[in-house]
Design an enzyme around this catalytic site. Structure first.
Site, short mmCIF file in Angstrom:
data_model
loop_
_atom_site.label_atom_id
_atom_site.label_comp_id
_atom_site.label_asym_id
_atom_site.label_seq_id
_atom_site.Cartn_x
_atom_site.Cartn_y
_atom_site.Cartn_z
CE LYS A 1 -1.84 1.94 3.98
NZ LYS A 1 -1.48 3.31 4.10
CG ASN A 2 2.24 2.91 3.53
OD1 ASN A 2 1.09 3.26 3.26
ND2 ASN A 2 2.66 2.70 4.77
CB CYS B 1 -4.36 7.00 10.95
SG CYS B 1 -4.84 5.65 9.87
NE ARG C 1 -0.11 11.35 10.42
CZ ARG C 1 -0.50 10.32 9.68
NH1 ARG C 1 -1.73 9.87 9.77
NH2 ARG C 1 0.33 9.73 8.85
CG ASP D 1 8.32 20.29 10.65
OD1 ASP D 1 7.50 19.37 10.83
OD2 ASP D 1 9.48 20.27 11.10
CG ASP E 1 2.69 1.57 9.59
OD1 ASP E 1 2.39 2.45 10.42
OD2 ASP E 1 3.04 1.82 8.43
NE ARG F 1 -7.04 4.77 4.85
CZ ARG F 1 -6.19 4.97 5.85
NH1 ARG F 1 -6.61 4.99 7.08
NH2 ARG F 1 -4.92 5.17 5.60
C1 EPZ Z 1 4.12 6.98 6.76
O1 EPZ Z 1 3.49 8.13 7.34
C2 EPZ Z 1 3.06 5.93 6.59
N1 EPZ Z 1 1.98 6.48 5.78
C3 EPZ Z 1 2.53 5.50 7.95
O2 EPZ Z 1 1.71 4.36 7.74
C4 EPZ Z 1 3.67 5.09 8.87
O3 EPZ Z 1 3.16 4.89 10.17
C5 EPZ Z 1 4.76 6.15 8.91
O4 EPZ Z 1 5.18 6.49 7.57
C6 EPZ Z 1 5.99 5.73 9.66
O5 EPZ Z 1 6.50 4.55 9.10
C7 EPZ Z 1 2.06 6.47 4.46
O6 EPZ Z 1 2.99 6.00 3.83
C8 EPZ Z 1 0.90 7.09 3.76
P1 EPZ Z 1 6.55 10.13 8.82
P2 EPZ Z 1 4.20 9.54 7.29
O7 EPZ Z 1 6.61 11.40 8.07
O8 EPZ Z 1 5.02 9.63 6.08
C9 EPZ Z 1 7.28 13.34 12.36
C10 EPZ Z 1 -0.19 2.98 7.79
O9 EPZ Z 1 -0.72 2.44 8.79
N2 EPZ Z 1 7.31 14.34 11.29
O10 EPZ Z 1 7.63 9.12 8.66
O11 EPZ Z 1 3.14 10.56 7.53
C11 EPZ Z 1 5.89 12.74 12.55
O12 EPZ Z 1 5.09 13.55 13.38
C12 EPZ Z 1 0.28 4.43 7.87
O13 EPZ Z 1 -0.05 2.41 6.71
C13 EPZ Z 1 7.67 15.65 11.60
O14 EPZ Z 1 7.92 15.99 12.74
O15 EPZ Z 1 5.15 9.42 8.58
C14 EPZ Z 1 6.21 11.39 13.14
O16 EPZ Z 1 6.40 11.52 14.52
C15 EPZ Z 1 -0.20 5.13 9.12
N3 EPZ Z 1 7.69 16.55 10.58
C16 EPZ Z 1 7.53 11.02 12.47
O17 EPZ Z 1 8.07 12.24 11.96
C17 EPZ Z 1 7.41 16.23 9.29
O18 EPZ Z 1 7.46 17.11 8.42
C18 EPZ Z 1 7.42 10.03 11.31
O19 EPZ Z 1 6.45 10.49 10.37
C19 EPZ Z 1 7.06 14.91 8.99
C20 EPZ Z 1 7.01 13.98 10.01
#
Ligand code: EPZ
Length: 420
Positions: free
Chosen positions: A22-23, A117, A122, A125, A306, A398
């Site tokens: 999916k991702n 989710c 989230r 930045d 995940d 989803r």
């Molecule tokens: C992806 O989310 C996945 N979603 C998520 O899977 C998964 O949990 C996550 O990566 C971590 O592996 C998709 O691919 C659509 P991140 P993403 O940016 O990209 C912080 C599922 O169940 N952060 O790696 O949104 C953030 O708050 C879904 O399939 C910042 O601070 O995750 C978090 O604490 C749910 N600033 C951490 O980084 C930013 O600009 C990781 O988030 C971006 C993120």
């Protein structure tokens, strides 16, 4: 609305085939916008997140035809608009990848601030920092993110947090930029490598995906005209591995990449579960109560966030007290109150769940709070005595293709029923 009625307590036995990731799919679909030509995408998971993404691309003017439920043919010349203000975008987290791809190709884009989710705040930045470093102006007004650039110019971007989304978005924005971009402290998830492989197959010049530093040498155009097959979904594979273990089952998880599941495999072995890798399959067998464990979720190759809710179910019926710490998201324990209805003994302390294993879970009525939380509750229902009803199936639809049919093929007693 629909619900699952699960008659639990039956060990899962047999073989299950894993679908495309999916991702990876929801990163590769917006990447199509960078291709000036045709391409074929194979092994697409047939799930609602993918179908919605395809509809968004079609509304933007991309010609997409389904050659089968898991394969599309794409003809992309120009889009009708770079304003993606559709209601569908607002609800889909991954719609923010349209920022990177449309900015990369057209130097202008508008996308609503994404939903998805609820795991606490989230922020995006790091995405904005990346676009800005590439020479774009980014503004956020009335829930709409706007990004524009005269031209995008490659540079070195150090991510302050390891972010999957920011790594993907900066990759998308920099593929057609002038010069060379370095993404430092990049995320290393398998789907980032898959996106880079897709873009390279289409004509990009990306090196180092899967390591801390990704180097993107900008190219003038991505001509495409080739086919690409998406990698198997390691989270779907892991979900079935845990379902097999939690039900005391014996399951061969086929068509996966065992290397992508190393962190889960080693934990399961540590807990006393038999896990054998066999080429592109993993055999999971559990004939005794699993032992407690201490786990912290981390970016890849650490234990995946995940898989955290599904693992909580297994720890709920393990022997002893386990500690499960969420190291990626601010709050990813929304499913815990539902799991407690089945008799799980869990208390939350800060970012950790302290789980006192119980011998058995017992069926109840539960609401799926999000995608992986929903998968966890389904596993809990399969492992529990008596009947469990899981509501809010939209979440699991989803991300899991034919979930109940795959479970039925493994001997589960699970039915999808309409709720009036
Ligand atoms: C992806 O989310 C996945 N979603 C998520 O899977 C998964 O949990 C996550 O990566 C971590 O592996 C998709 O691919 C659509 P991140 P993403 O940016 O990209 C912080 C599922 O169940 N952060 O790696 O949104 C953030 O708050 C879904 O399939 C910042 O601070 O995750 C978090 O604490 C749910 N600033 C951490 O980084 C930013 O600009 C990781 O988030 C971006 C993120």
């Amino acid at each position: 609305m629909e619900k699952f009625i699960i008659n639990g307590g039956k060990p899962l036995k047999g073989e299950v085939n894993i679908c495309g990731a999916k991702n990876a799919a929801i990163a590769i679909l917006p990447a199509i916008l960078l291709v000036k030509g045709t391409c074929r995408i194979e092994n697409l998971p047939n799930i609602s997140d993918v179908k919605k993404y395809i509809e968004v691309l079609q509304e933007l003017g991309v010609k997409i035809t389904y050659e089968s439920p898991n394969e599309i043919f794409v003809e992309n010349t120009e889009v009708n608009s770079t304003k993606c203000l559709f209601e569908k975008c607002r609800k889909m987290r991954a719609s923010y990848y349209l920022l990177g791809s449309l900015l990369g190709r057209y130097k202008s884009v508008e996308v609503p601030f994404p939903g998805g989710c609820d795991f606490g705040t989230r922020p995006i930045d790091q995405h904005i920092k990346g676009f800005t470093a590439l020479n774009a102006q980014v503004t956020l007004e009335d829930g709409i993110i706007k990004a524009n650039a005269k031209k995008l110019v490659g540079t070195s971007i150090y991510l302050d947090v390891v972010s999957v989304g920011a790594t993907i978005n900066i990759l998308l924005a920099s593929v057609l930029a002038e010069g060379t971009t370095f993404i430092e402290n990049a995320a290393k998830e398998p789907h980032i490598v898959d996106l880079a492989n897709f873009l390279n197959a289409m004509g990009a010049n990306i090196k180092g995906a899967g390591t801390d530093t990704i180097k993107i040498q900008g190219v003038k155009e991505l001509p495409g005209n080739t086919a690409y097959s998406i990698i198997p979904d390691q989270i779907e594979a892991g979900t079935f591995m845990i379902a097999a273990a939690a039900t005391g089952g014996d399951v061969i998880v086929k068509n996966c990449i065992p290397k992508h599941l190393d962190s889960l495999t080693s934990k399961l072995i540590e807990m006393g579960i038999t896990v054998e890798e066999m080429g592109d399959s993993i055999h999971v067998k559990c004939d005794k109560r699993p032992q407690k464990a201490t786990i912290k979720t981390l970016p890849y190759p650490g234990f995946p966030t995940d898989m955290q809710p599904q693992m909580a179910v297994l720890l709920s019926i393990a022997n002893g007290t386990s500690i499960l710490t969420e190291g990626v998201w601010e709050n990813r324990f929304q499913y815990v109150s539902e799991l407690q209805k089945l008799g799980a003994n869990i208390r939350i302390e800060g970012r950790s769940a302290i789980i006192e294993g119980v011998k058995n879970l017992t069926g109840s009525f539960v609401n799926s709070p999000d995608l992986r939380g929903g998968a966890a509750l389904i596993i809990a229902g399969l492992a529990a005595k008596n009947v469990t009803e899981v509501y809010n199936l939209d979440h699991v639809d989803r991300g899991y293709e034919n979930f109940e049919q795959k479970l039925k093929n493994l001997g589960a007693k699970i039915e999808r029923v309409k709720v009036e």
